[in-house]
Design a protein around this motif. Structure first.
Motif, PDB file in Angstrom:
ATOM      1  N   GLU A  71      15.657  18.972  17.632  1.00  0.00           N
ATOM      2  CA  GLU A  71      15.704  20.578  17.572  1.00  0.00           C
ATOM      3  C   GLU A  71      16.543  21.021  18.728  1.00  0.00           C
ATOM      4  N   ALA A  72      16.362  20.539  20.142  1.00  0.00           N
ATOM      5  CA  ALA A  72      17.034  20.893  21.118  1.00  0.00           C
ATOM      6  C   ALA A  72      18.584  20.816  21.069  1.00  0.00           C
ATOM      7  N   ALA A  73      18.690  19.400  20.402  1.00  0.00           N
ATOM      8  CA  ALA A  73      20.288  19.058  20.445  1.00  0.00           C
ATOM      9  C   ALA A  73      21.098  20.168  19.344  1.00  0.00           C
ATOM     10  N   ALA A  74      20.147  20.229  18.270  1.00  0.00           N
ATOM     11  CA  ALA A  74      20.795  21.277  17.356  1.00  0.00           C
ATOM     12  C   ALA A  74      21.232  22.706  18.016  1.00  0.00           C
ATOM     13  N   SER A  75      20.439  23.189  18.808  1.00  0.00           N
ATOM     14  CA  SER A  75      20.828  24.389  19.656  1.00  0.00           C
ATOM     15  C   SER A  75      21.628  24.027  20.654  1.00  0.00           C
ATOM     16  N   GLY A  76      22.013  22.785  21.099  1.00  0.00           N
ATOM     17  CA  GLY A  76      22.825  22.738  22.148  1.00  0.00           C
ATOM     18  C   GLY A  76      22.200  23.001  23.454  1.00  0.00           C
ATOM     19  N   ARG A  77      20.748  22.696  23.705  1.00  0.00           N
ATOM     20  CA  ARG A  77      20.288  22.552  24.694  1.00  0.00           C
ATOM     21  C   ARG A  77      19.225  21.360  25.271  1.00  0.00           C
ATOM     22  N   LEU A  78      19.857  20.402  24.618  1.00  0.00           N
ATOM     23  CA  LEU A  78      19.184  19.095  24.926  1.00  0.00           C
ATOM     24  C   LEU A  78      19.864  18.629  26.630  1.00  0.00           C
ATOM     25  N   ILE A  79      18.848  18.316  27.386  1.00  0.00           N
ATOM     26  CA  ILE A  79      19.533  18.158  28.849  1.00  0.00           C
ATOM     27  C   ILE A  79      19.561  16.559  28.970  1.00  0.00           C
ATOM     28  N   LEU A  80      20.789  16.246  29.223  1.00  0.00           N
ATOM     29  CA  LEU A  80      21.168  14.677  29.573  1.00  0.00           C
ATOM     30  C   LEU A  80      20.893  14.400  31.107  1.00  0.00           C
TER      31      LEU A  80
ATOM     32  N   ALA B 101      25.754  18.958  21.673  1.00  0.00           N
ATOM     33  CA  ALA B 101      24.344  18.684  21.770  1.00  0.00           C
ATOM     34  C   ALA B 101      23.793  18.754  22.881  1.00  0.00           C
ATOM     35  N   HIS B 102      24.264  18.267  23.744  1.00  0.00           N
ATOM     36  CA  HIS B 102      23.792  18.359  25.447  1.00  0.00           C
ATOM     37  C   HIS B 102      24.232  19.497  25.802  1.00  0.00           C
ATOM     38  N   GLY B 103      23.266  20.323  26.403  1.00  0.00           N
ATOM     39  CA  GLY B 103      23.780  21.546  27.051  1.00  0.00           C
ATOM     40  C   GLY B 103      23.896  21.490  28.758  1.00  0.00           C
ATOM     41  N   LEU B 104      23.380  20.307  29.258  1.00  0.00           N
ATOM     42  CA  LEU B 104      23.631  20.241  30.678  1.00  0.00           C
ATOM     43  C   LEU B 104      23.435  18.882  31.099  1.00  0.00           C
ATOM     44  N   LEU B 105      24.243  18.382  32.161  1.00  0.00           N
ATOM     45  CA  LEU B 105      23.891  16.931  32.434  1.00  0.00           C
ATOM     46  C   LEU B 105      23.203  17.074  34.038  1.00  0.00           C
TER      47      LEU B 105
END
Length: 780
Positions: A525-534, A574-578
Motif C-alpha cells: 500500500e505504501a509503495a502504491a502511494s510512493g511513500r514506502l521508506i527504503l 515506490a520508495h518515497g525516501l531513503l
C-alpha cells in the motif's frame, strides 16, 4: 646538519667551529657531501636534516641551486633550512637567488666568521624546531579529531539503540514504578550523550573547526526556552527560577542562536546543579550600544548555590577543571562546560566572567555585540502581546527582582503602575505564597484561599512558585488567574488582559479523548502511494530501532543490511525516501547515494530524497553528506521528534484518513482544537519529564518555522515561505495543534495559487495562534 661543498677545507673548518655545538642539550650531528649528487642521495635516506649549508659552484656552476630546487620540489621538504654560501658571489646574484629559489639565507664565505656561522646555524635550528613543533601539533590535532570521530561513531551506534529503545518503551503501557525507572535510564543515557557532545565540541574548537553562524536570533525565545528546559529540574529541587528579558532588546538580532542557547544552558544548568536551596535568576539586558546598527547585550545567571573561592575562580574556565575535586565526585560532569562556553563567547568576540563568594552563590555573566536586523521580525511574543494601554495595574510583589521584571513588562506594553490601594486599580498582581506548592494543591484550591474580586474591586492575577506536577497557568475562578514562575512576558500580558476583561482569545479547553492516528500501511500500500521508506542499515539493533520509530510515526519501511542490497531493492516511484547509514560493508551510504543519483540522471527519473543516518557527529560530516548528493543529515541517536520533522520536510505529513471522513460526512466538521494533549500522552504514556521535553521542542519548532515563514514572506521569497508553512502545518498536526495546522494549510494553498496578499493576511495570524498553543500547553 649537512655540509655540501667540494672544498675539503670547508668541511674541516666547519667541524672545528661547530663540532662541539649543542642545541637544547643535544649534540649536533654533522654530515658531509662533496657534490650535489652525493647530497641528493643523503636527502633520499634522511628526513631529519635541520640545516643544510650548500655551496653553489661544485660539479657544475649551479649545482647548489639545482640541489635546493630538488629538495623543495622533488623531495617536498619545506622544513630543512637552506643556507647558501659561495666563494663566487657574482656567479649567483643575491637578488636572483632570493626571488627564484626557496632558500632561507645567502652568505659569502668570506663573511662567515666563526661567530657569524654559529649565529646562522643556531637561528636555522630554532626555525626548524619551530616548524617541526607546529607540524607535530597539527598532526596531533588531526589524530585527535580522527580519534574522537571514530569514538563518537562507535559510542553513538550503541547509544542509538539504547535511547531509541528507551523512547519506544516509554510509549508502551507502564506503571508508575516502571516509568520512574525508565526515566532514570533515559536521564542517565542523555547525560552520557551530553558528555560525548561536550568532548566533541571541545575538539572542534581546539581544531579551529567551530563555525559561528550569522542568522536571526530571538533573544526572548532563547532565554525562555532555556528556562523551560531547566524549570522541571529546578522545581524538583525546590528552587525558585525567574527570568528577565529587557523589553528594550530588539525583536530580532543577528548571531548564532544555537551557540548562544548552548552557552546560556551551560551556565544556567550549572547554577541548578550547584544550588540546593534558594533561587536562580536568568537575565538578558541591553546595555549602551557600541555603534549604530550594533546592540550590546549582557546575560547574567545568578544563583544562591555553593559559591566559588577566589583561588579557584582563576582556573575555572580551563578544560576538565572543576572548582574542587570533591565537587566532581559530588555533582559529576566533565568540567568542559565552562571552557566551551568561554571559547564560544570569544569566538563571537564577547567577554565572559563571574563574581562569587563561597557559601553565598555565584553570578556568571557574558556580553555580546550583535548586529541589528532592521525590518525583520523574529519570535512571536511581541507580535502576540495584547494591548494594555492605560490599564491601571497594582503590584503586590515582595520579591524585588520579580517586581522589577513585571513592572518592565507591563510598562513596555502601556500599562500604568498604581498603588494597590488606589480605587482606580483595575488588575492586582499578587504573590500566591512562598515556596513550591505541594503536588496535591490544585489551582482552584489555591485561588479560593484569596477573596474573589467583589463589586468594583480589581481582578486578581496570582504569581506562584509552581511545582513539577502543578498547572503552569490558566483561568481558575471568578476572574482570578494563576501564573507560575518563571514568568513569560507574553503569558503575563495575556493574563492581565484577560483579568481586565479585554477581548483576548483564550486557549481552548483541552480534549483528553483518543486521537485518530493513521494506521501503518502495508509495504504494498505504501509503495502504491510512493511513500514506502527504503532503509540501508547494517546494525541489527539500529534496524529494530528505526523500524519501530517509523511505525510509531505511521510509515512503512523496507530495511536492508548494506548498500548493495538496498540498491537492488530500490524501485523508483515506490520508495518515497531513503534513510541510509554512511558506514556499511560492501557499499556505504556515499556510494549508494552516488549510484542512485547516476541512475536517476541516466533514466531521467525523479529525484528521491536521501537522508544520512550516521553516528559520526564531527564537524563537516553534514557537508560531506550534502556534497555526496544527499539531501539531509541526522546524527544518531535520533529521537522521534527529529525523525518526524525530517520526514515531514521531505515527504510531507502522514495522510490522515479522518480528514476525508470529516469532509464527506453529513454534518459540518467540528472546529479543530487549539491543542490536543492526547498525542503526547499516547507517545509517552503520561505527562512526565520526557513529555515536557517533547512539548518544549514542539513549541520551539513552531516558533522557528513561523519566524522563517514570515521572514521569507517579507523578503518576497514565496517558494521558501510555502516550504516553511508546509513544514509548520505538518509539525502542528502531528504535535497536537490541529487548528494551527488548518491555518498553515490555508496559507500554503494561497501561496501555491499565487494569492500572496491573502496568504500574508492569514500568516499574520500564525504567531498569535502559536501563543495560544503555548498557553494551552502551559496548563498541562
Amino acid at each position: 646538519m649537512l655540509v655540501v661543498d667540494d672544498d675539503e677545507e670547508v668541511h674541516i673548518m666547519t667541524r672545528l667551529v661547530l663540532g662541539r655545538l649543542t642545541y637544547k642539550g643535544r649534540p649536533l650531528e654533522l654530515l658531509s657531501a662533496r657534490s650535489g649528487v652525493e647530497a641528493d642521495a643523503i636527502f633520499r635516506r634522511r628526513d631529519d636534516i635541520a640545516v643544510a649549508l650548500l655551496d653553489i659552484v661544485m660539479e657544475t656552476d649551479d649545482a647548489g641551486l639545482r640541489l635546493a630546487r630538488r629538495i623543495r620540489d622533488d623531495f617536498a621538504n619545506s622544513d630543512v633550512r637552506l643556507i647558501l654560501r659561495t666563494g663566487q658571489p657574482g656567479q649567483a646574484p643575491v637578488r636572483d637567488v632570493i626571488v627564484n629559489y626557496d632558500i632561507n639565507d645567502y652568505k659569502s664565505k668570506t663573511e662567515l666568521t666563526a661567530e657569524k656561522l654559529f649565529i646562522t646555524i643556531i637561528t636555522g635550528l630554532r626555525s626548524f624546531d619551530n616548524i617541526r613543533s607546529a607540524r607535530m601539533a597539527e598532526s596531533a590535532s588531526r589524530l585527535k579529531s580522527s580519534f574522537l570521530a571514530a569514538m563518537s561513531h562507535e559510542i553513538r551506534t550503541p547509544m542509538n539503540g539504547v535511547l531509541g529503545m528507551l523512547e519506544l518503551l516509554s510509549l508502551t503501557g507502564l506503571d508508575s514504578d516502571q516509568l520512574e525507572m525508565l526515566s532514570t535510564a533515559q536521564v542517565s543515557a542523555g547525560a552520557l550523550l551530553r558528555i560525548i557532545d561536550d568532548i566533541l565540541d571541545f575538539s572542534k574548537i581546539e581544531a579551529g573547526r567551530m563555525d559561528i553562524d550569522h542568522q536571526p536570533v530571538d533573544i526572548p525565545a532563547i532565554v525562555e526556552g532555556v528556562a523551560d528546559m531547566l524549570a522541571l529540574q529546578a522545581r524538583k529541587k525546590g528552587l525558585v527560577l525567574d527570568i528577565h528579558v529587557d523589553p528594550a532588546i530588539p525583536p530580532c538580532l543577528l548571531g548564532d542562536p544555537v551557540r548562544l542557547r548552548q552557552i546560556l544552558f551551560n551556565l544556567a544548568g550549572n547554577a541548578v546543579k550547584f544550588t540546593d536551596h534558594g533561587s536562580l535568576h536568568i537575565r538578558a539586558d541591553r546595555t549602551p550600544d557600541p555603534a549604530p546598527g550594533r546592540v550590546r547585550l549582557r546575560f547574567t545567571v545568578r544563583d544562591t548555590g555553593i559559591g566559588i573561592s577566589t583561588e579557584h575562580q582563576a582556573r575555572l574556565f580551563q578544560p576538565f577543571v572543576q572548582a574542587e575535586t570533591s565537587i566532581g565526585r559530588r555533582f559529576g560532569g566533565t568540567g568542559l562546560g565552562l571552557s566551551i562556553s568561554q571559547r564560544l563567547v570569544h569566538l563571537m568576540h564577547g567577554a565572559i566572567g563571574l563574581d562569587s563568594v563561597p557559601g553565598r552563590g555565584s553570578t556568571f555573566w557574558f556580553t555580546l555585540e550583535l548586529d541589528a536586523a532592521e525590518g525583520v521580525q523574529a519570535g512571536t511574543a511581541a507580535l502576540a502581546a495584547p494591548p494594555l494601554a492605560g490599564l491601571g495595574v497594582g503590584l503586590d510583589i515582595t520579591d524585588p527582582d520579580l517586581a522589577e521584571t513585571l513592572a518592565a513588562y507591563l510598562v513596555r506594553d502601556g500599562a500604568v503602575l498604581l498603588d494597590t490601594h488606589r480605587p482606580d486599580v483595575q488588575v492586582r498582581i499578587a504573590m500566591a505564597g512562598t515556596g513550591p506548592l505541594p503536588s496535591s494543591t490544585s489551582a482552584l484550591a489555591l485561588s479560593e484561599t484569596i477573596p474573589a474580586p467583589s463589586g468594583g474591586g480589581p481582578a486578581l492575577v496570582l504569581i506562584a512558585d509552581g511545582e513539577a506536577r502543578w498547572p503552569c497557568e490558566g483561568l481558575v475562578a471568578d476572574g482570578r488567574l494563576l501564573l507560575s514562575r518563571p514568568i513569560r512576558r507574553a503569558a503575563l500580558l495575556r493574563a492581565v488582559a484577560v483579568a481586565a476583561g479585554q477581548p483576548v482569545a483564550e486557549p481552548a479547553a483541552l480534549r483528553t479523548g483518543p486521537v485518530n492516528r493513521p494506521p501503518v500501511p502495508g509495504p504494498a500500500e505504501a509503495a502504491a502511494s510512493g511513500r514506502l521508506i527504503l532503509v540501508a542499515e547494517d546494525q541489527k539493533v539500529n534496524q529494530m530501532v528505526i523500524r519501530r520509530q517509523l511505525e510509531q510515526l505511521g510509515h512503512a519501511c523496507e530495511i536492508h543490511g548494506d548498500g548493495v542490497a538496498a540498491l537492488a531493492a530500490w524501485k523508483p516511484g515506490a520508495h518515497g525516501l531513503l534513510l541510509t547509514d554512511c558506514n556499511m560493508p560492501d557499499m556505504d551510504g556515499y556510494e549508494l547515494t552516488a549510484a542512485i543519483r547516476a541512475r536517476e540522471a541516466a533514466g531521467t527519473l525523479p529525484r528521491m530524497p536521501v537522508i544520512a543516518l550516521t553516528a559520526n557527529a564531527m564537524a563537516g560530516e553534514d557537508q560531506r553528506c550534502l556534497n555526496a548528493g544527499m539531501d539531509d543529515f541526522l546524527a544518531k541517536p535520533v529521537d522521534l521528534a527529529q525523525l518526524q520533522r525530517c520526514l515531514e520536510r521531505w515527504m510531507g505529513p502522514v495522510p490522515e484518513p479522518s480528514d476525508t471522513a470529516r469532509a464527506t460526512g453529513p454534518d459540518s466538521p467540528p472546529a479543530p482544537a487549539i491543542f490536543d494533549p492526547a498525542i503526547t500522552i499516547d507517545l509517552f504514556g503520561g505527562l512526565d519529564g520526557e513529555a515536557a521535553a517533547f512539548l518544549e521542542e514542539f513549541r520551539r519548532s513552531l516558533r522557528d518555522l513561523s519566524t522563517a515563514a514570515l521572514r521569507a514572506l517579507q523578503d518576497g521569497d514565496r517558494e521558501k515561505a510555502r516550504g516553511r508553512v508546509h513544514a509548520l502545518a505538518g509539525v502542528a498536526k502531528n504535535g497536537g495543534a490541529p487548528a494551527l495546522g488548518v491555518l498553515a494549510d490555508r496559507v500554503e494553498a494561497a501561496l501555491k495559487e499565487g494569492r500572496t496578499t491573502e496568504a500574508g493576511i492569514d500568516a499574520i495570524k500564525i504567531p498569535g495562534m502559536i501563543d495560544e498553543v503555548v498557553a494551552a500547553i502551559g496548563t498541562l
